[in-house]
Design an enzyme around this catalytic site. Structure first.
Site, mmCIF file in Angstrom:
data_model
loop_
_atom_site.group_PDB
_atom_site.id
_atom_site.type_symbol
_atom_site.label_atom_id
_atom_site.label_comp_id
_atom_site.label_asym_id
_atom_site.label_seq_id
_atom_site.Cartn_x
_atom_site.Cartn_y
_atom_site.Cartn_z
ATOM 1 N N ARG A 89 0.922 -1.321 0.076
ATOM 2 C CA ARG A 89 -0.107 -0.191 0.020
ATOM 3 C C ARG A 89 0.838 1.375 0.009
ATOM 4 N NH1 ARG A 89 -3.800 -2.930 3.365
ATOM 5 N NH2 ARG A 89 -5.287 -3.654 1.783
ATOM 6 N N LYS A 128 4.052 11.080 -11.929
ATOM 7 C CA LYS A 128 3.229 10.297 -12.736
ATOM 8 C C LYS A 128 3.916 8.869 -12.801
ATOM 9 C CE LYS A 128 0.654 13.257 -15.920
ATOM 10 N NZ LYS A 128 0.696 13.622 -17.562
ATOM 11 N N GLU A 179 11.988 17.195 -25.136
ATOM 12 C CA GLU A 179 11.226 17.432 -23.921
ATOM 13 C C GLU A 179 11.643 18.937 -23.695
ATOM 14 O OE1 GLU A 179 8.732 16.048 -22.776
ATOM 15 O OE2 GLU A 179 9.030 13.730 -23.448
ATOM 16 N N LYS A 203 8.312 22.612 -14.663
ATOM 17 C CA LYS A 203 7.784 21.469 -14.368
ATOM 18 C C LYS A 203 7.192 21.652 -12.997
ATOM 19 C CE LYS A 203 6.446 16.687 -14.823
ATOM 20 N NZ LYS A 203 6.611 15.285 -15.742
ATOM 21 N N GLU A 247 -3.354 17.056 -12.888
ATOM 22 C CA GLU A 247 -3.588 17.122 -14.299
ATOM 23 C C GLU A 247 -4.936 17.247 -14.434
ATOM 24 O OE1 GLU A 247 -1.058 15.105 -17.092
ATOM 25 O OE2 GLU A 247 -2.908 14.742 -18.301
ATOM 26 N N ARG A 266 -2.005 21.522 -15.995
ATOM 27 C CA ARG A 266 -0.673 20.437 -16.141
ATOM 28 C C ARG A 266 -0.918 19.927 -17.529
ATOM 29 N NH1 ARG A 266 1.784 15.926 -12.137
ATOM 30 N NH2 ARG A 266 3.147 15.149 -13.561
ATOM 31 N N ASN A 285 1.786 18.282 -22.078
ATOM 32 C CA ASN A 285 1.618 17.350 -22.952
ATOM 33 C C ASN A 285 1.596 17.703 -24.386
ATOM 34 O OD1 ASN A 285 0.980 15.299 -20.952
ATOM 35 N ND2 ASN A 285 -1.467 15.898 -20.800
ATOM 36 N N HIS A 306 2.439 15.475 -27.251
ATOM 37 C CA HIS A 306 2.308 14.189 -26.649
ATOM 38 C C HIS A 306 1.222 13.458 -27.388
ATOM 39 C CE1 HIS A 306 5.639 15.314 -24.218
ATOM 40 N NE2 HIS A 306 5.567 14.311 -23.703
ATOM 41 N N HIS A 325 2.285 10.132 -28.645
ATOM 42 C CA HIS A 325 1.795 8.951 -28.150
ATOM 43 C C HIS A 325 1.247 7.633 -29.283
ATOM 44 C CE1 HIS A 325 1.753 9.997 -23.557
ATOM 45 N NE2 HIS A 325 3.149 9.922 -24.065
ATOM 46 N N HIS A 367 9.946 7.679 -27.655
ATOM 47 C CA HIS A 367 9.342 8.817 -26.984
ATOM 48 C C HIS A 367 9.554 10.276 -27.367
ATOM 49 C CE1 HIS A 367 6.510 10.579 -24.044
ATOM 50 N NE2 HIS A 367 7.586 11.324 -23.649
HETATM 51 N N1 NAD Z 1 6.150 10.001 -15.749
HETATM 52 C C1 NAD Z 1 6.333 10.944 -16.521
HETATM 53 O O1 NAD Z 1 5.864 12.056 -16.223
HETATM 54 C C2 NAD Z 1 6.942 11.059 -17.902
HETATM 55 C C3 NAD Z 1 7.168 11.961 -18.687
HETATM 56 C C4 NAD Z 1 8.212 11.844 -19.868
HETATM 57 C C5 NAD Z 1 8.086 10.338 -20.493
HETATM 58 N N2 NAD Z 1 7.580 9.439 -19.459
HETATM 59 C C6 NAD Z 1 8.130 8.084 -19.984
HETATM 60 O O2 NAD Z 1 9.692 7.718 -19.897
HETATM 61 C C7 NAD Z 1 9.992 6.835 -20.818
HETATM 62 C C8 NAD Z 1 11.019 7.306 -21.627
HETATM 63 O O3 NAD Z 1 11.961 7.485 -20.962
HETATM 64 P P1 NAD Z 1 13.589 7.407 -21.432
HETATM 65 O O4 NAD Z 1 13.585 8.022 -22.826
HETATM 66 O O5 NAD Z 1 14.428 7.814 -20.370
HETATM 67 O O6 NAD Z 1 13.698 5.810 -21.896
HETATM 68 P P2 NAD Z 1 14.354 4.886 -21.343
HETATM 69 O O7 NAD Z 1 14.063 4.656 -19.874
HETATM 70 O O8 NAD Z 1 13.870 3.532 -21.988
HETATM 71 O O9 NAD Z 1 15.918 4.928 -21.622
HETATM 72 C C9 NAD Z 1 16.391 4.949 -22.695
HETATM 73 C C10 NAD Z 1 17.526 3.832 -22.895
HETATM 74 O O10 NAD Z 1 18.754 4.344 -22.405
HETATM 75 C C11 NAD Z 1 19.534 3.681 -21.432
HETATM 76 N N3 NAD Z 1 19.981 4.544 -20.572
HETATM 77 C C12 NAD Z 1 19.404 5.045 -19.400
HETATM 78 N N4 NAD Z 1 20.331 5.683 -18.759
HETATM 79 C C13 NAD Z 1 21.517 5.684 -19.415
HETATM 80 C C14 NAD Z 1 22.935 6.341 -19.240
HETATM 81 N N5 NAD Z 1 23.263 7.236 -18.382
HETATM 82 N N6 NAD Z 1 23.915 5.673 -20.252
HETATM 83 C C15 NAD Z 1 23.633 5.097 -21.145
HETATM 84 N N7 NAD Z 1 22.190 4.529 -21.319
HETATM 85 C C16 NAD Z 1 21.722 4.872 -20.511
HETATM 86 C C17 NAD Z 1 18.179 2.712 -21.102
HETATM 87 O O11 NAD Z 1 18.848 1.676 -20.694
HETATM 88 C C18 NAD Z 1 17.605 2.571 -22.194
HETATM 89 O O12 NAD Z 1 18.094 1.656 -23.028
HETATM 90 C C19 NAD Z 1 8.538 6.587 -21.722
HETATM 91 O O13 NAD Z 1 8.073 5.380 -21.358
HETATM 92 C C20 NAD Z 1 7.720 7.560 -21.352
HETATM 93 O O14 NAD Z 1 6.288 7.264 -21.392
HETATM 94 C C21 NAD Z 1 7.250 9.565 -18.346
#
Ligand code: NAD
Length: 364
Positions: A124, A146, A188, A230, A240, A244, A248, A251, A255, A267
């Site tokens: 929980r 999120k 971003e 942010k 949101e 907020r 997006n 996005h 998406h 992404h």
């Molecule tokens: N929660 C939120 O508010 C929010 C906002 C934006 C995006 N997201 C989500 O985030 C995800 C995308 O995140 P991302 O772009 O970080 O992708 P990811 O987490 O898949 O990382 C991308 C790649 O980089 C590698 N990696 C990570 N750190 C590294 C480093 N320091 N050196 C080398 N390689 C590294 C990872 O292993 C992976 O292969 C999506 O699922 C998206 O929906 C969430």
């Protein structure tokens, strides 16, 4: 080290700090020991980041007397599933984790979203510290609470709002980030400039090359600037309900493209294309001037992000997928559009014909 406080005390969640610095892993461990004491720490990471930094970080935690263990899962968006959530929960139980355990998300947005989700439901709710290692995660996903996983129907369809207890962004991690992933983060950053800060947008136009080459001063100022935007938005509208939604920008279509491409479009790439589409829709509906739209497209191209939608992507399929967006109300998909750079608004009345026209226009 820069500190930015996210003030949520008047809401249901607690306030927390975002710390940003360069080569600060040892200090992060000390701050965790001092300010976020837990009986045990479960470092959740993906196998790629685990190999690069996970073992080292566990050693740093152990060296200062903290009890830590690591849980890894395969890197990539395909892992953002309930299967991974159940797997992590099982491994927490195998390691005798309980309510005194704190999760530490060490990785990109995928790790942050999954670890945050698990933390919000395990027993929980247990605390979760975010240590973002990608540019996307440092400027965006680690902040704001999120969490979630994908379903085959679309992205982030199961999830919670669950704020971290702290965020530590070490720019040193970015040194090993592949260019494609760095560019995803730039998408971003460009988004923040477009929706909130024309000065940042101009600075990106002037300094894109230096940022791409990893200039530490510029990077620190960009990451801190994005976190500041942010956090200001999240403080006003944590769940949101209104404001907020401007985060997006790009996005909605982004998406849909990610999902249809089965995540071959990343992404950041999806957001880049979505931002161009939203700017074109804004121009076609008479809100945005052509010159501003052209500047947006030029900056996205300068960042090395895609500006064209592949011909092989079916326009009708994209529009059907848009209707799956969880931010739609009834059958109405809300787009974030622009009146000018720095001035976004939400519009729920974009006709399918306009969207379809823009998609066709953007094909190679
Ligand atoms: N929660 C939120 O508010 C929010 C906002 C934006 C995006 N997201 C989500 O985030 C995800 C995308 O995140 P991302 O772009 O970080 O992708 P990811 O987490 O898949 O990382 C991308 C790649 O980089 C590698 N990696 C990570 N750190 C590294 C480093 N320091 N050196 C080398 N390689 C590294 C990872 O292993 C992976 O292969 C999506 O699922 C998206 O929906 C969430």
């Amino acid at each position: 080290m820069r500190t930015i406080k996210v003030n949520l005390d008047r809401k249901c969640s607690s306030s927390y700090e975002i710390r940003i610095g360069n080569d600060i892993l040892d200090r992060i461990a000390l701050l965790i020991a001092k300010n976020h004491k837990a009986e045990r720490y479960a470092v959740v990471t993906d196998d790629y980041v685990g190999a690069l930094y996970g073992k080292k970080f566990i050693d740093v935690l152990k060296d200062i007397g903290l009890d830590a263990f690591m849980i890894e899962f395969p890197s990539g968006e395909a892992s953002k599933s309930m299967k991974t959530v159940l797997d992590i929960a099982g491994r927490l139980m195998d390691n005798r984790a309980d309510r005194g355990t704190c999760l530490i998300a060490l990785g990109g947005g995928v790790v942050g979203d999954i670890a945050g989700f698990v933390a919000s439901i395990f027993m929980r709710g247990v605390p979760c510290i975010q240590i973002p290692t990608t540019l996307v995660a440092q400027v965006d996903s680690s902040i704001g609470g999120k969490t979630g996983v994908d379903l085959s129907h679309g992205k982030n369809l199961l999830g919670t709002f669950y704020q971290p207890t702290a965020v530590f962004a070490d720019l040193h991690f970015l040194k090993t980030l592949p260019e494609k992933e760095f560019n995803n983060g730039l998408a971003e950053i460009i988004k923040y400039g477009i929706i909130d800060d024309e000065k940042m947008f101009c600075s990106l136009e002037d300094n894109m090359e230096a940022i791409k080459s990893g200039d530490p001063k510029l990077l620190l100022s960009m990451v801190a600037g994005c976190c500041q935007i942010k956090k200001s938005v999240v403080e006003i509208d944590e769940k949101e309900h209104g404001l907020r939604r401007i985060l997006n920008y790009g996005h909605t279509l982004g998406h849909a493209l990610e999902t249809i491409s089965k995540y071959k479009i990343t992404h950041g790439e999806g957001v880049a294309l979505g931002m161009i589409a939203a700017a074109r829709i804004s121009e076609k509906t008479g809100y945005l001037e052509k010159e501003a739209r052209e500047r947006i497209e030029a900056l996205i191209a300068q960042a090395g992000l895609p500006v064209k939608i592949s011909r092989s992507m079916d326009g009708e399929k994209i529009i059907t997928q848009l209707k799956m967006d969880k931010k739609k109300k009834g059958n109405v998909v809300h787009f974030v559009l622009l009146k000018k750079i720095g001035l976004p608004f939400i519009n729920g009345h974009v006709e399918n014909g306009v969207i379809a026209g823009v998609i066709e226009e953007m094909k190679k």
